[in-house]
Write an enzyme that holds these catalytic residues in place. Structure first.
Site, PDB file in Angstrom:
ATOM      1  N   LYS A 149       0.854  -1.186   0.000  1.00  0.00           N
ATOM      2  CA  LYS A 149       0.000   0.000   0.000  1.00  0.00           C
ATOM      3  C   LYS A 149       0.888   1.233   0.000  1.00  0.00           C
ATOM      4  O   LYS A 149       1.722   1.410   0.889  1.00  0.00           O
ATOM      5  CB  LYS A 149      -0.899  -0.010   1.230  1.00  0.00           C
ATOM      6  CG  LYS A 149      -1.721   1.261   1.372  1.00  0.00           C
ATOM      7  CD  LYS A 149      -2.736   1.166   2.488  1.00  0.00           C
ATOM      8  CE  LYS A 149      -3.434   2.485   2.684  1.00  0.00           C
ATOM      9  NZ  LYS A 149      -4.427   2.436   3.750  1.00  0.00           N
TER      10      LYS A 149
ATOM     11  N   LYS B 276      -2.179  -1.543  -3.850  1.00  0.00           N
ATOM     12  CA  LYS B 276      -3.059  -0.385  -3.761  1.00  0.00           C
ATOM     13  C   LYS B 276      -2.259   0.892  -3.870  1.00  0.00           C
ATOM     14  O   LYS B 276      -1.259   1.002  -3.159  1.00  0.00           O
ATOM     15  CB  LYS B 276      -3.777  -0.438  -2.404  1.00  0.00           C
ATOM     16  CG  LYS B 276      -4.651   0.739  -2.113  1.00  0.00           C
ATOM     17  CD  LYS B 276      -5.186   0.650  -0.718  1.00  0.00           C
ATOM     18  CE  LYS B 276      -5.925   1.946  -0.454  1.00  0.00           C
ATOM     19  NZ  LYS B 276      -6.229   2.112   0.917  1.00  0.00           N
TER      20      LYS B 276
HETATM   21  C1  PBG Z   1      -7.427   3.292   5.684  1.00  0.00           C
HETATM   22  C2  PBG Z   1      -7.627   3.218   4.232  1.00  0.00           C
HETATM   23  C3  PBG Z   1      -7.434   4.208   3.242  1.00  0.00           C
HETATM   24  C4  PBG Z   1      -7.918   3.667   2.059  1.00  0.00           C
HETATM   25  C5  PBG Z   1      -8.339   2.378   2.344  1.00  0.00           C
HETATM   26  N1  PBG Z   1      -8.138   2.118   3.677  1.00  0.00           N
HETATM   27  C6  PBG Z   1      -6.958   5.595   3.341  1.00  0.00           C
HETATM   28  C7  PBG Z   1      -5.576   5.918   3.653  1.00  0.00           C
HETATM   29  O1  PBG Z   1      -4.710   5.066   3.813  1.00  0.00           O
HETATM   30  O2  PBG Z   1      -5.347   7.117   3.791  1.00  0.00           O
HETATM   31  C8  PBG Z   1      -7.965   4.363   0.728  1.00  0.00           C
HETATM   32  C9  PBG Z   1      -9.053   3.920  -0.187  1.00  0.00           C
HETATM   33  C10 PBG Z   1      -9.384   4.824  -1.299  1.00  0.00           C
HETATM   34  O3  PBG Z   1      -8.745   5.870  -1.554  1.00  0.00           O
HETATM   35  O4  PBG Z   1     -10.338   4.493  -1.993  1.00  0.00           O
HETATM   36  N2  PBG Z   1      -6.160   3.389   6.134  1.00  0.00           N
END
Ligand code: PBG
Length: 323
Positions: free
Chosen positions: A195, A248
């Site tokens: 991520k 992601k």
């Molecule tokens: C929680 C999380 C996030 C997303 C999914 N889980 C936000 C982040 O890490 O700031 C992002 C999902 C999206 O942008 O659709 N930590």
């Protein structure tokens, strides 16, 4: 024996011909719809930057889940927006927290629908970071206990799968151990393994009210420049017991989806995040791009790169287009 013996256009003459030789397919069962659940009754609070999406109170959420089931989509992933936030993210692991209550309600109404839950703290902390803040940093090891408690509380509520997205080191192992200890040996972990610290989460943070109040997430989410490190993250999560591995965002990281698919013997997920969705919607609303075709082309590309499962805000539209 090149041209004129080979004419690649022969297999492109008609839709029937193209369909026959199509290499990649997309099915509703491969799509997971992210949903935002908030307190209250009859609430459907539109998210400005994500047309068609809203913060939903539990009754409205259940309706959305019924539609998801009817359309045959693979499942939903729930994000909770609690009534109040604090330093300890207590709403994240409260037995009667917003996500836990929502899971119970959806399970009761649509038992066959697969429910995943996002396991993270950023929607629940007053400072908006994904873990316990000590000084100016997020304390990795102190956060692990919150995550383990959250995952167990989601499983207790009836979640079919938990998806840790916080990017703390060691969380998959700790969550696996906690789930096993609590009797949830068969609850899979879908690890947000690679991520990235991405600008494309912007609209989500509006939706989930989780923008960090100071600093950013670069000390725990990955540097977009690093692909080999992404493979290492995935390898470690697999060793710790992850059942599925996620990349992601999706479209800017297709190379990593492909590498992960070739390398790891588990299902690979990709999250087409909020910003990816919003860009297409914004361009479409300006008449600059065809929304349905942009949606389908992006989804099929993510599949072609190697994703088995796609988390996408287009899940309903795509499932309808595929029906
Ligand atoms: C929680 C999380 C996030 C997303 C999914 N889980 C936000 C982040 O890490 O700031 C992002 C999902 C999206 O942008 O659709 N930590």
């Amino acid at each position: 024996m090149p041209f004129p013996v080979h004419r690649k256009r022969r297999l492109r003459v008609s839709e029937s011909m193209r369909r026959l030789v199509r290499e990649t397919r997309l099915e509703p069962s491969q799509l997971v719809l992210p949903l935002f659940v908030c307190p209250g009754e009859g609430v459907r609070k539109p998210i400005g930057s994500m047309p068609g999406h809203a913060q939903l109170s539990i009754g409205e959420l259940v309706k959305e889940c019924e539609t998801a089931h009817t359309l045959g989509i693979g499942g939903v992933i729930l994000f909770g927006i609690p009534e109040s936030k604090d330093e300890r993210a207590s709403g994240a692991y409260a037995a009667d927290g917003i996500t836990q209550t929502a899971v119970r309600a959806v399970k009761a109404a649509v038992p066959e629908l697969l429910i995943m839950t996002d396991v993270c703290n950023c929607e629940y902390t007053s400072h908006g970071h994904c873990g316990k803040v000590v000084g100016n940093d997020v304390d990795n090891d102190a956060t692990l206990d919150w995550l383990a408690k959250t995952a167990v509380s989601h499983a207790e509520a009836g979640a079919d799968m938990v998806a840790p997205s916080d990017m703390m080191d060691g969380r998959v192992g700790v969550i696996r151990k906690a789930l096993d200890g609590a009797g949830y040996k068969n609850t899979p972990i879908f690890a947000y393994a690679a991520k990235f610290a991405s600008v494309f989460y912007g609209p989500f943070r509006e939706a989930a009210e989780s923008t960090p109040q100071f600093g950013d997430r670069r000390s725990y989410q990955m540097d977009p420049a690093n692909g080999r490190e992404a493979m290492h993250e995935m390898e470690l999560d697999l060793e710790e017991g992850a059942d599925l591995l996620m990349v992601k965002p999706a479209l800017p990281y297709l190379d990593l989806i492909r590498q992960a698919k070739d390398r790891f013997p588990v299902p690979i997920g990709a999250y087409q995040v909020s910003g990816e969705f919003s860009m297409i919607m914004a361009a479409a609303r300006n008449g600059w791009i065809d929304q349905d075709r942009a949606m389908m082309e992006s989804l099929i590309s993510i599949r072609r790169a190697g994703a088995d499962v796609i988390l996408t805000y287009f899940a309903f539209d795509a499932a309808r287009a595929l029906a």
